[in-house]
Design a protein around this motif. Structure first.
Motif, PDB file in Angstrom:
ATOM      1  N   GLY A   1      22.961  58.632  42.886  1.00 30.74           N
ATOM      2  CA  GLY A   1      22.379  58.051  44.088  1.00 30.74           C
ATOM      3  C   GLY A   1      23.431  58.061  45.175  1.00 30.74           C
ATOM      4  O   GLY A   1      24.601  57.761  44.910  1.00 30.74           O
ATOM      5  N   VAL A   2      23.023  58.426  46.391  1.00 32.51           N
ATOM      6  CA  VAL A   2      23.948  58.468  47.522  1.00 32.51           C
ATOM      7  C   VAL A   2      23.285  57.765  48.693  1.00 32.51           C
ATOM      8  O   VAL A   2      22.160  58.092  49.077  1.00 32.51           O
ATOM      9  CB  VAL A   2      24.318  59.918  47.899  1.00 32.51           C
ATOM     10  N   GLU A   3      23.998  56.755  49.237  1.00 27.28           N
ATOM     11  CA  GLU A   3      23.468  55.967  50.347  1.00 27.28           C
ATOM     12  C   GLU A   3      23.149  56.864  51.531  1.00 27.28           C
ATOM     13  O   GLU A   3      23.905  57.771  51.869  1.00 27.28           O
ATOM     14  CB  GLU A   3      24.497  54.918  50.749  1.00 27.28           C
TER      15      GLU A   3
ATOM     16  N   PRO B   1      28.650  56.422  50.400  1.00 26.37           N
ATOM     17  CA  PRO B   1      28.984  55.925  49.064  1.00 26.37           C
ATOM     18  C   PRO B   1      27.810  56.125  48.106  1.00 26.37           C
ATOM     19  O   PRO B   1      26.647  56.160  48.508  1.00 26.37           O
ATOM     20  CB  PRO B   1      29.261  54.437  49.285  1.00 26.37           C
ATOM     21  N   GLY B   2      28.164  56.266  46.844  1.00 30.11           N
ATOM     22  CA  GLY B   2      27.121  56.449  45.847  1.00 30.11           C
ATOM     23  C   GLY B   2      27.641  56.221  44.443  1.00 30.11           C
ATOM     24  O   GLY B   2      28.716  55.647  44.245  1.00 30.11           O
ATOM     25  N   PHE B   3      26.891  56.701  43.475  1.00 28.62           N
ATOM     26  CA  PHE B   3      27.248  56.522  42.078  1.00 28.62           C
ATOM     27  C   PHE B   3      26.638  57.632  41.241  1.00 28.62           C
ATOM     28  O   PHE B   3      25.675  58.284  41.657  1.00 28.62           O
ATOM     29  CB  PHE B   3      26.750  55.167  41.560  1.00 28.62           C
ATOM     30  N   THR B   4      27.227  57.847  40.080  1.00 31.51           N
ATOM     31  CA  THR B   4      26.568  58.617  39.033  1.00 31.51           C
ATOM     32  C   THR B   4      26.355  57.664  37.876  1.00 31.51           C
ATOM     33  O   THR B   4      27.112  56.707  37.696  1.00 31.51           O
ATOM     34  CB  THR B   4      27.395  59.840  38.562  1.00 31.51           C
ATOM     35  N   ALA B   5      25.306  57.914  37.110  1.00 30.90           N
ATOM     36  CA  ALA B   5      24.975  57.072  35.964  1.00 30.90           C
ATOM     37  C   ALA B   5      24.655  57.995  34.788  1.00 30.90           C
ATOM     38  O   ALA B   5      23.612  58.650  34.772  1.00 30.90           O
ATOM     39  CB  ALA B   5      23.788  56.173  36.281  1.00 30.90           C
TER      40      ALA B   5
ATOM     41  N   GLU C   1      29.828  55.572  37.532  1.00 30.62           N
ATOM     42  CA  GLU C   1      31.036  56.021  38.237  1.00 30.62           C
ATOM     43  C   GLU C   1      30.708  56.019  39.720  1.00 30.62           C
ATOM     44  O   GLU C   1      29.642  56.471  40.133  1.00 30.62           O
ATOM     45  CB  GLU C   1      31.427  57.443  37.810  1.00 30.62           C
ATOM     46  N   ARG C   2      31.629  55.506  40.543  1.00 29.92           N
ATOM     47  CA  ARG C   2      31.435  55.479  41.996  1.00 29.92           C
ATOM     48  C   ARG C   2      31.858  56.833  42.567  1.00 29.92           C
ATOM     49  O   ARG C   2      32.867  57.410  42.136  1.00 29.92           O
ATOM     50  CB  ARG C   2      32.245  54.360  42.639  1.00 29.92           C
TER      51      ARG C   2
ATOM     52  N   GLU D   1      19.570  50.086  42.391  1.00 29.72           N
ATOM     53  CA  GLU D   1      19.400  51.224  41.483  1.00 29.72           C
ATOM     54  C   GLU D   1      20.570  51.338  40.511  1.00 29.72           C
ATOM     55  O   GLU D   1      20.377  51.532  39.321  1.00 29.72           O
ATOM     56  CB  GLU D   1      19.257  52.520  42.283  1.00 29.72           C
ATOM     57  N   SER D   2      21.798  51.204  41.010  1.00 27.27           N
ATOM     58  CA  SER D   2      22.953  51.307  40.107  1.00 27.27           C
ATOM     59  C   SER D   2      23.007  50.127  39.142  1.00 27.27           C
ATOM     60  O   SER D   2      23.398  50.279  37.986  1.00 27.27           O
ATOM     61  CB  SER D   2      24.262  51.443  40.887  1.00 27.27           C
ATOM     62  N   THR D   3      22.583  48.952  39.590  1.00 28.13           N
ATOM     63  CA  THR D   3      22.547  47.772  38.716  1.00 28.13           C
ATOM     64  C   THR D   3      21.553  47.977  37.577  1.00 28.13           C
ATOM     65  O   THR D   3      21.833  47.653  36.419  1.00 28.13           O
ATOM     66  CB  THR D   3      22.193  46.508  39.523  1.00 28.13           C
ATOM     67  N   VAL D   4      20.392  48.524  37.894  1.00 21.98           N
ATOM     68  CA  VAL D   4      19.386  48.797  36.863  1.00 21.98           C
ATOM     69  C   VAL D   4      19.911  49.838  35.876  1.00 21.98           C
ATOM     70  O   VAL D   4      19.782  49.690  34.662  1.00 21.98           O
ATOM     71  CB  VAL D   4      18.051  49.253  37.496  1.00 21.98           C
TER      72      VAL D   4
END
Length: 171
Positions: free
Chosen positions: A133-135, A119-123, A111-112, A99-102
């Motif tokens: 997204g948050v694992e 762990p997750g990210f904002t886009a 941003e991690r 998802e973060s790659t897309v």
């Protein structure tokens, strides 16, 4: 004729097996080290709509008229008369890295983040639109918000707060 066909088939299979056994040790197969070495977080039960109701989503987004327009066990969407929306999705058995790659491939700024050990990210797509997204076990929870124009709060702060609240309520 049939005997020749069987003999040819046996020879082809034998040749294939011999060919496999002669593969040089330096050839690499698929790289599984990234997923094999990375521990998966504990999977928490996330209730319907990320365990959020209209009032909580309105408070965290600072959009007072966001109202749920669709709700089910894995996806919920809130919409406002202004065109703003928030959406929650629970992806089970889907890798968060994809998802973060897309998101990065379509030009979003990644941003991690870490939400209570998950762990997750904002886009960020713009100041008005962001996703997080948050694992969660072998999948992840996902929040997105779009204010249409710059909103009352930073959209990435909003989705991170929504994700934090969902994880804090999960069991």
């Amino acid at each position: 004729m049939r005997t020749r066909a069987v003999a040819a088939l046996i020879a082809a299979v034998a040749f294939g097996l011999v060919g496999c056994s002669n593969t040089p040790a330096t050839e690499a197969g698929p790289d599984t080290s990234e997923t094999a070495d990375r521990p998966i977080t504990e999977e928490l039960f996330v209730g319907e709509c990320g365990s959020m109701d209209d009032a909580e989503v309105q408070e965290l987004t600072a959009v007072s008229d966001l109202t749920a327009v669709s709700e089910n066990a894995i996806r919920c969407r809130w919409e406002s008369a202004s065109g703003a929306y928030a959406m929650f999705t629970w992806y089970r058995g889907s890798p968060i890295d994809r998802e973060s790659t897309v998101a990065e491939a379509v030009g979003r700024t990644i941003e991690r983040i870490d939400v209570d050990g998950h762990p997750g990210f904002t886009a960020a797509a713009s100041g008005a639109s962001c996703e997080a997204g948050v694992e969660n076990g072998d999948g992840f929870v996902h929040w997105s918000v779009n204010f249409v124009v710059d909103g009352p709060r930073d959209s990435c702060d909003v989705v991170e707060d929504l994700a934090r609240t969902t994880i804090s309520k999960a069991k």
